[in-house]
Write a protein that holds these residues in place. Structure first.
Motif, PDB file in Angstrom:
ATOM      1  N   MET A   2      50.454  22.673 -78.294  1.00 23.40           N
ATOM      2  CA  MET A   2      49.934  21.188 -78.226  1.00 23.40           C
ATOM      3  C   MET A   2      49.839  20.462 -79.628  1.00 23.40           C
ATOM      4  O   MET A   2      49.091  20.854 -80.431  1.00 23.40           O
ATOM      5  N   LEU A   3      50.254  19.206 -79.698  1.00 22.73           N
ATOM      6  CA  LEU A   3      50.230  18.363 -80.611  1.00 22.73           C
ATOM      7  C   LEU A   3      48.969  17.415 -80.541  1.00 22.73           C
ATOM      8  O   LEU A   3      48.808  17.032 -79.530  1.00 22.73           O
ATOM      9  N   LYS A   4      48.359  17.078 -81.613  1.00 15.96           N
ATOM     10  CA  LYS A   4      47.229  16.078 -81.733  1.00 15.96           C
ATOM     11  C   LYS A   4      47.425  14.765 -82.314  1.00 15.96           C
ATOM     12  O   LYS A   4      47.942  14.856 -83.521  1.00 15.96           O
ATOM     13  N   ALA A   5      47.103  13.814 -81.854  1.00 17.50           N
ATOM     14  CA  ALA A   5      47.136  12.446 -82.443  1.00 17.50           C
ATOM     15  C   ALA A   5      45.619  11.833 -82.802  1.00 17.50           C
ATOM     16  O   ALA A   5      44.852  12.011 -81.716  1.00 17.50           O
ATOM     17  N   LEU A   6      45.358  10.952 -83.576  1.00 16.35           N
ATOM     18  CA  LEU A   6      44.232  10.447 -83.908  1.00 16.35           C
ATOM     19  C   LEU A   6      44.629   9.020 -84.061  1.00 16.35           C
ATOM     20  O   LEU A   6      45.800   8.538 -85.025  1.00 16.35           O
ATOM     21  N   ALA A   7      43.783   8.045 -83.712  1.00 15.90           N
ATOM     22  CA  ALA A   7      44.201   6.657 -83.779  1.00 15.90           C
ATOM     23  C   ALA A   7      43.180   6.086 -84.774  1.00 15.90           C
ATOM     24  O   ALA A   7      42.000   6.236 -84.483  1.00 15.90           O
ATOM     25  N   LEU A   8      43.460   5.317 -85.834  1.00 19.42           N
ATOM     26  CA  LEU A   8      42.608   4.509 -86.421  1.00 19.42           C
ATOM     27  C   LEU A   8      42.942   2.721 -86.261  1.00 19.42           C
ATOM     28  O   LEU A   8      43.896   2.243 -86.373  1.00 19.42           O
ATOM     29  N   ASN A   9      41.882   2.316 -85.548  1.00 17.86           N
ATOM     30  CA  ASN A   9      41.858   1.178 -85.329  1.00 17.86           C
ATOM     31  C   ASN A   9      41.108   0.217 -86.399  1.00 17.86           C
ATOM     32  O   ASN A   9      39.900   0.177 -86.592  1.00 17.86           O
ATOM     33  N   CYS A  10      42.093  -0.357 -87.130  1.00 18.48           N
ATOM     34  CA  CYS A  10      41.535  -1.084 -88.394  1.00 18.48           C
ATOM     35  C   CYS A  10      41.184  -2.722 -88.107  1.00 18.48           C
ATOM     36  O   CYS A  10      41.573  -3.555 -88.817  1.00 18.48           O
ATOM     37  N   ALA A  39      48.219  14.816 -77.217  1.00 24.27           N
ATOM     38  CA  ALA A  39      46.899  14.350 -76.813  1.00 24.27           C
ATOM     39  C   ALA A  39      46.301  13.579 -77.933  1.00 24.27           C
ATOM     40  O   ALA A  39      46.172  13.789 -79.173  1.00 24.27           O
ATOM     41  N   LEU A  40      46.125  12.197 -77.644  1.00 19.42           N
ATOM     42  CA  LEU A  40      45.300  11.521 -78.276  1.00 19.42           C
ATOM     43  C   LEU A  40      43.691  11.699 -78.256  1.00 19.42           C
ATOM     44  O   LEU A  40      43.342  11.488 -77.180  1.00 19.42           O
ATOM     45  N   THR A  41      43.106  12.324 -79.213  1.00 27.62           N
ATOM     46  CA  THR A  41      41.828  12.893 -79.208  1.00 27.62           C
ATOM     47  C   THR A  41      40.821  11.866 -79.240  1.00 27.62           C
ATOM     48  O   THR A  41      39.782  11.831 -78.665  1.00 27.62           O
ATOM     49  N   GLU A  42      41.041  10.709 -80.127  1.00 33.08           N
ATOM     50  CA  GLU A  42      39.945   9.778 -80.302  1.00 33.08           C
ATOM     51  C   GLU A  42      40.699   8.584 -80.887  1.00 33.08           C
ATOM     52  O   GLU A  42      41.600   8.527 -81.616  1.00 33.08           O
ATOM     53  N   THR A  43      40.043   7.430 -80.606  1.00 34.97           N
ATOM     54  CA  THR A  43      40.403   6.149 -81.576  1.00 34.97           C
ATOM     55  C   THR A  43      39.017   5.819 -82.204  1.00 34.97           C
ATOM     56  O   THR A  43      38.074   5.627 -81.911  1.00 34.97           O
ATOM     57  N   VAL A  44      39.253   5.658 -83.763  1.00 30.55           N
ATOM     58  CA  VAL A  44      38.131   5.518 -84.511  1.00 30.55           C
ATOM     59  C   VAL A  44      38.184   4.126 -84.929  1.00 30.55           C
ATOM     60  O   VAL A  44      39.291   3.445 -85.318  1.00 30.55           O
ATOM     61  N   ARG A  45      36.981   3.450 -84.921  1.00 32.47           N
ATOM     62  CA  ARG A  45      36.691   1.947 -85.302  1.00 32.47           C
ATOM     63  C   ARG A  45      36.434   2.025 -86.559  1.00 32.47           C
ATOM     64  O   ARG A  45      35.324   2.078 -86.688  1.00 32.47           O
ATOM     65  N   ALA A  67      34.287  12.615 -94.010  1.00 36.03           N
ATOM     66  CA  ALA A  67      34.331  13.001 -92.841  1.00 36.03           C
ATOM     67  C   ALA A  67      35.589  12.467 -92.198  1.00 36.03           C
ATOM     68  O   ALA A  67      36.137  13.158 -91.303  1.00 36.03           O
ATOM     69  N   LEU A  68      35.841  11.220 -92.255  1.00 38.15           N
ATOM     70  CA  LEU A  68      37.096  10.666 -91.651  1.00 38.15           C
ATOM     71  C   LEU A  68      38.345  11.340 -92.164  1.00 38.15           C
ATOM     72  O   LEU A  68      39.313  11.560 -91.408  1.00 38.15           O
ATOM     73  N   ILE A  72      41.332  13.155 -90.025  1.00 37.38           N
ATOM     74  CA  ILE A  72      42.716  12.471 -89.972  1.00 37.38           C
ATOM     75  C   ILE A  72      43.581  13.732 -90.163  1.00 37.38           C
ATOM     76  O   ILE A  72      44.644  13.848 -89.719  1.00 37.38           O
ATOM     77  N   LEU A  73      43.223  14.635 -91.277  1.00 28.03           N
ATOM     78  CA  LEU A  73      43.892  15.856 -91.706  1.00 28.03           C
ATOM     79  C   LEU A  73      43.837  16.977 -90.539  1.00 28.03           C
ATOM     80  O   LEU A  73      44.777  17.788 -90.888  1.00 28.03           O
TER      81      LEU A  73
END
Length: 202
Positions: A2-10, A39-45, A67-68, A72-73
């Motif tokens: 399983m691959l994981k993606a994290l979204a950064l909403n800037c 899996a997109l685990t989270e979108t960080v604002r 922490a961010l 990310i890593l």
């Protein structure tokens, strides 16, 4: 695997309750990634965090970047979302890039930065021309600090020049956006899987 993606909403909007066209574009990519087994685990604002100015991985008391950075890593793919303001990526996006500059001095014994073997794709929205320039800004900076950019890594939408329609206000996702999102997700998932099995040698 399983691959994981994290979204950064800037976006410039710090409150996650405020609607954001960047969130809407990230959601399109999230659905496309899900179909490719990512899996997109989270979108960080990001604007809602205290990301201090600087170019180190920890700028001291109250800095939310460490922490961010760890979050990310811990992912294989980052979706770097940004609106276009004044023809450029947002100041929030630039702050994230500036903090990643620290990666240049954090190499392992093989000269690999912490971001090596991880992929970055973009989600860009705006009501004026400038998507290609925004992607160029992001891709150059991200590649400089070790991120891998897959083929077809940008999903973007720009409305009519001087128009008033936002991406989040569209009643349905344009066919070409959905098609592009599928290609972005497919290429990124494929390459991330290969790099996970066979990392860069450094």
């Amino acid at each position: 695997m399983m691959l994981k993606a994290l979204a950064l909403n800037c976006t410039l909007k710090p409150d996650p309750e405020q609607t954001s066209s960047t969130d809407a574009m990230i959601a399109v990519l999230g659905k496309a990634f899900a179909k490719k087994g990512v899996a997109l685990t989270e979108t960080v604002r990001v604007a809602g965090l205290n990301i201090k100015s600087g170019v180190t991985s920890d700028e001291g008391d109250g800095d939310d970047w460490p922490a961010l950075r760890a979050k990310i890593l811990a992912h294989d793919i980052v979706i770097f979302g940004s609106p276009i303001w004044l023809g450029q990526i947002s100041s929030v996006a630039k702050r994230v890039l500036e903090r990643m500059d620290a990666f240049l001095g954090e190499t392992d014994d093989h000269g690999r930065m912490p971001s090596y073997g991880r992929l970055a794709v973009t989600a860009i929205v705006g009501n004026e021309d400038g998507a290609h320039y925004a992607c160029a800004q992001l891709f150059q900076a991200l590649n400089d600090v070790g991120w891998t950019i897959p083929s077809i890594a940008a999903c973007y939408w720009v409305g009519e020049a001087m128009g008033s329609t936002d991406f989040k206000d569209l009643t349905e996702t344009p066919r070409i956006i959905a098609k592009t999102a599928s290609m972005v997700a497919g290429n990124a998932a494929h390459l991330a899987s290969l790099l996970k099995q066979s990392p860069y040698p450094g």
